[in-house]
Write a protein that holds these residues in place. Structure first.
Motif, PDB file in Angstrom:
ATOM      1  N   UNK A   1       0.813  -1.212   0.000  1.00 14.00           N
ATOM      2  CA  UNK A   1       0.000   0.000   0.000  1.00 14.00           C
ATOM      3  C   UNK A   1       0.848   1.264   0.000  1.00 14.00           C
ATOM      4  N   UNK A   2       0.417   2.243  -0.760  1.00  8.34           N
ATOM      5  CA  UNK A   2       1.144   3.515  -0.803  1.00  8.34           C
ATOM      6  C   UNK A   2       0.418   4.538   0.054  1.00  8.34           C
ATOM      7  N   UNK A   3       1.182   5.114   0.964  1.00  6.46           N
ATOM      8  CA  UNK A   3       0.640   5.931   2.046  1.00  6.46           C
ATOM      9  C   UNK A   3       1.439   7.226   2.147  1.00  6.46           C
ATOM     10  N   UNK A   4       0.798   8.309   2.524  1.00  3.30           N
ATOM     11  CA  UNK A   4       1.549   9.526   2.869  1.00  3.30           C
ATOM     12  C   UNK A   4       0.741  10.374   3.837  1.00  3.30           C
ATOM     13  N   UNK A   5       1.466  11.108   4.657  1.00  5.56           N
ATOM     14  CA  UNK A   5       0.843  12.049   5.590  1.00  5.56           C
ATOM     15  C   UNK A   5       1.369  13.450   5.335  1.00  5.56           C
ATOM     16  N   UNK A   6       0.479  14.412   5.285  1.00  5.86           N
ATOM     17  CA  UNK A   6       0.886  15.820   5.233  1.00  5.86           C
ATOM     18  C   UNK A   6       0.271  16.502   6.451  1.00  5.86           C
ATOM     19  N   UNK A   7       1.095  17.303   7.109  1.00  6.12           N
ATOM     20  CA  UNK A   7       0.596  18.069   8.252  1.00  6.12           C
ATOM     21  C   UNK A   7       0.298  19.495   7.813  1.00  6.12           C
ATOM     22  N   UNK A   8      -0.794  20.027   8.299  1.00  5.30           N
ATOM     23  CA  UNK A   8      -1.124  21.401   7.958  1.00  5.30           C
ATOM     24  C   UNK A   8      -1.884  22.042   9.112  1.00  5.30           C
ATOM     25  N   UNK A   9      -2.414  23.226   8.862  1.00  6.31           N
ATOM     26  CA  UNK A   9      -3.159  23.955   9.886  1.00  6.31           C
ATOM     27  C   UNK A   9      -4.444  24.473   9.259  1.00  6.31           C
ATOM     28  N   UNK A  10      -5.321  25.023  10.082  1.00  8.10           N
ATOM     29  CA  UNK A  10      -6.559  25.583   9.546  1.00  8.10           C
ATOM     30  C   UNK A  10      -6.317  26.997   9.005  1.00  8.10           C
ATOM     31  N   UNK A  11      -7.308  27.513   8.318  1.00  2.00           N
ATOM     32  CA  UNK A  11      -7.246  28.881   7.795  1.00  2.00           C
ATOM     33  C   UNK A  11      -8.173  29.726   8.658  1.00  2.00           C
ATOM     34  N   UNK A  12      -7.562  30.527   9.514  1.00  2.00           N
ATOM     35  CA  UNK A  12      -8.311  31.213  10.572  1.00  2.00           C
ATOM     36  C   UNK A  12      -8.295  32.724  10.377  1.00  2.00           C
ATOM     37  N   UNK A  13      -9.109  33.404  11.145  1.00  2.00           N
ATOM     38  CA  UNK A  13      -9.053  34.866  11.155  1.00  2.00           C
ATOM     39  C   UNK A  13      -7.661  35.351  11.542  1.00  2.00           C
ATOM     40  N   UNK A  14      -7.022  34.646  12.501  1.00  5.87           N
ATOM     41  CA  UNK A  14      -5.702  35.084  12.957  1.00  5.87           C
ATOM     42  C   UNK A  14      -4.670  34.991  11.830  1.00  5.87           C
ATOM     43  N   UNK A  15      -4.819  33.986  10.958  1.00 11.71           N
ATOM     44  CA  UNK A  15      -3.908  33.875   9.810  1.00 11.71           C
ATOM     45  C   UNK A  15      -4.056  35.097   8.908  1.00 11.71           C
ATOM     46  N   UNK A  16      -5.312  35.434   8.606  1.00  8.96           N
ATOM     47  CA  UNK A  16      -5.572  36.593   7.738  1.00  8.96           C
ATOM     48  C   UNK A  16      -5.032  37.853   8.401  1.00  8.96           C
ATOM     49  N   UNK A  17      -5.277  37.984   9.687  1.00 15.99           N
ATOM     50  CA  UNK A  17      -4.848  39.180  10.413  1.00 15.99           C
ATOM     51  C   UNK A  17      -3.329  39.335  10.367  1.00 15.99           C
ATOM     52  N   UNK A  18      -2.615  38.252  10.728  1.00 17.57           N
ATOM     53  CA  UNK A  18      -1.149  38.349  10.792  1.00 17.57           C
ATOM     54  C   UNK A  18      -0.529  38.622   9.435  1.00 17.57           C
ATOM     55  N   UNK A  19      -1.166  38.080   8.378  1.00 16.30           N
ATOM     56  CA  UNK A  19      -0.539  38.184   7.068  1.00 16.30           C
ATOM     57  C   UNK A  19      -1.040  39.345   6.226  1.00 16.30           C
ATOM     58  N   UNK A  20      -2.013  40.097   6.741  1.00 11.04           N
ATOM     59  CA  UNK A  20      -2.532  41.202   5.942  1.00 11.04           C
ATOM     60  C   UNK A  20      -1.845  42.517   6.295  1.00 11.04           C
ATOM     61  N   UNK A  21      -0.980  42.504   7.255  1.00  3.14           N
ATOM     62  CA  UNK A  21      -0.299  43.747   7.632  1.00  3.14           C
ATOM     63  C   UNK A  21       1.084  43.425   8.137  1.00  3.14           C
ATOM     64  N   UNK A  22       1.991  43.124   7.208  1.00  7.10           N
ATOM     65  CA  UNK A  22       3.332  42.745   7.643  1.00  7.10           C
ATOM     66  C   UNK A  22       4.377  43.751   7.208  1.00  7.10           C
ATOM     67  N   UNK A  23       4.433  44.041   5.883  1.00  4.84           N
ATOM     68  CA  UNK A  23       5.530  44.883   5.415  1.00  4.84           C
ATOM     69  C   UNK A  23       5.297  46.353   5.721  1.00  4.84           C
ATOM     70  N   UNK A  24       3.996  46.727   5.869  1.00  3.34           N
ATOM     71  CA  UNK A  24       3.735  48.164   6.018  1.00  3.34           C
ATOM     72  C   UNK A  24       3.654  48.541   7.483  1.00  3.34           C
TER      73      UNK A  24
END
Lengths: 390, 390
Positions: B367-390
């Protein structure tokens, strides 16, 4: 302005009780002829909804008399019972409208993984058949009945000086619709066009319209675009002119979908020029349009061009960093993959953002160019999509 | 527990004034020998940061004495001036530590498209050289100095009964770090390992750890993983045992990155079984892990398995809908692409979510198997990434 703009079509949109809200949820589009050429483009997702399996099958004849559309349920991942529902819907429409079930396409949109209420659906088909009309209001009713999280109906039409018309309606915002609830579109024309021309024109029109709208990169189980020709104008359309008109209608509808996408606060166009091929131009534009970091930066009105350059750099396309320029809303920020202009000069406070990426690998008349339209990744997107099925 | 866990290494982490906050931002890891084998894995992004271009070049020798790391700026898209900064950093480290610049790797992390303050950086290298120590605290200081939006330092180590140790530190959360500010990782060992074994072990370890963490699908301009061997234990490691130990350390670090990813409220593991090949298993798992609709559903604790089935269906891999099963947190919700269990039985209120997708195309020992780990897409993700360089 819609599916009834062309001569030879009648339509209706009614509330069949599929949606718990009681809103309109079932539509009929009927081609009264004299001709019945039809063509369709369907989702390439390997998990296909029952109505897609049904409609793809009946369309192999290249002819359609009727399209039944419902919102309130995608009829996807519903197994043999779901397929029987799609089949029964076509049979009912054939019975009340006096044609064969093989001349009836079915389109559904809504949540994946729940059976549609078959009795309500079939009663709705009968009710809608009694309400058919060739008026603009009937076209409006179709546009309204296929809406899910759309906030406005979407319609467009073009009339050619030669005397024929192309019109259509659509719902959804590409693949952004919740639960992949998908886009559906029905286009109608009274031009006289042969089946091969109709099919080729639809593929070309979709390629440069719906396929160039990419909101979240997700591909639905239900996407369907159908075009029906009645030939009622009696005017044979030039294939190139017809293709251009159909493309214009589809682009207009795609722009309406972008403007009404879930959670949209920015309408973003990613324009890639100077690519090694048109495919490369599309790939780079699509990779940038899908990048979550680019989309969140746009939501924050932050001209973070480094994220654009990085997304271009991981796209599966030919790229030479030394020739990579990035311009946002007219301000050249990055030249040869090196910081150029001042971020502060770049105003992203408006609703429209143009990201231009020059790859420097082709140019002039031989230059390969592509545009992808997308939206930002906003709090409203997360909100709308984090609580849908429950 | 970190880069100083293995014998033969000294390290330091200090504040060089690169970050405006005054926090620690510069680290040194020095291999005191007797051996100096090294291997590295770098981003495949075509837009590469200056330190990546530099380090990749010096690593062609297969040997390193020193790694200089800084946070507070990625030194990416900075052109010849940026490359000269990376070069000058290596020259300064070589000068104060008595080796050749070609034995010094440089790693940077932070915003793309701004020049690093070269005088502060060079003075920082000198200051850090004066603070070098082989203590656990010195390892901690390295882990602290490379943090950007990380909220906790990340370290791991494994000691083999044979008498050697592998340790390491990392920053970032895969490609989720803002502005692709990237992941950097330095691993050290006192095992005696040849260059080819070290190189092969690192590639294997990265493949099953950092490469199986996918937070937002974005690939950075700066990703770098380095392993340095001092051979100070005097014990020659069995290649397979060494590879397993290195993989364990890398997996531990990758899990720490997942748990500290920006905006994370759910730790999601996507496990695909029964694929036609291992590549297909990875592709399907990665496509599901990247799907914005799956990720927003998880944020909303909504067991919307239809989105999982749809994402599997558009993955570029072999798939037969009739064999597709989806299980979320132990509840079989979809069998043969048809609704099976009741969503209400599926409890997603906790922090960990296991999405199991059975493709039914292989099984048992083959059997061929694989696991990928990830996270959810949250308000905090949008918040942290919508105001970084400025």
């Amino acid at each position: 302005m819609s599916v009834t703009a062309a001569a030879g079509f009648r339509a209706a949109g009614i509330a069949a009780g599929i949606k718990k809200s009681g809103n309109a949820d079932l539509a009929l589009v009927v081609n009264e002829g004299p001709r019945n050429e039809a063509a369709g483009v369907f989702t390439r997702n390997k998990v296909k909804a029952a109505p897609v399996l049904w409609s793809r099958q009946v369309l192999t004849t290249g002819a359609l008399r009727v399209v039944v559309l419902n919102s309130g349920g995608a009829n996807a991942c519903t197994g043999p019972e779901g397929f029987q529902t799609a089949h029964a819907t076509a049979e009912k429409a054939a019975e009340v409208l006096g044609c064969g079930a093989v001349e009836v396409a079915v389109c559904s949109t809504g949540l994946i993984g729940e059976q549609l209420p078959r009795p309500a659906l079939l009663a709705g088909v009968e009710k809608a058949a009694g309400a058919l009309a060739g008026t603009p209001e009937a076209g409006d009713a179709v546009a309204g009945a296929i809406m899910t999280t759309d906030t406005v109906p979407k319609q467009a039409a073009v009339t050619d000086p030669a005397g024929w018309t192309v019109g259509g309606t659509t719902k959804g915002a590409g693949m952004i619709a919740p639960s992949m609830a998908t886009m559906l579109s029905v286009l109608t024309t009274d031009a006289v066009v042969s089946r091969p021309v109709l099919d080729a024109a639809l593929r070309e029109a979709v390629k440069y319209s719906f396929d160039r709208l990419d909101v979240d990169g997700s591909m639905s189980t239900n996407d369907t675009v159908l075009v029906l020709s009645s030939g009622a104008s009696g005017v044979e359309a030039d294939p190139a002119v017809f293709t251009a008109a159909l493309t214009r209608v589809c682009r207009d509808l795609a722009e309406q979908m972008q403007a009404d996408a879930e959670g949209v606060s920015k309408r973003i166009t990613v324009r890639v020029t100077g690519a090694a091929s048109e495919d490369d131009a599309v790939t780079v534009a699509r990779t940038i349009a899908r990048d979550a970091l680019v989309k969140t930066a746009m939501f924050g009105s932050d001209p973070n061009w480094g994220r654009v350059a990085a997304a271009a750099g991981y796209a599966d396309a030919e790229l030479d960093p030394e020739r990579l320029d990035v311009t946002i809303n007219g301000v050249l920020l990055c030249k040869g993959a090196v910081v150029a202009g001042d971020r502060a000069d770049c105003d992203l406070s408006g609703r429209d953002v143009l990201i231009e990426v020059e790859l420097g690998l082709s140019g002039g008349a031989e230059g390969h160019v592509a545009e992808i339209r997308t939206t930002d990744l906003s709090h409203a997107y997360v909100e709308e999509n984090s609580a849908y099925s429950s």
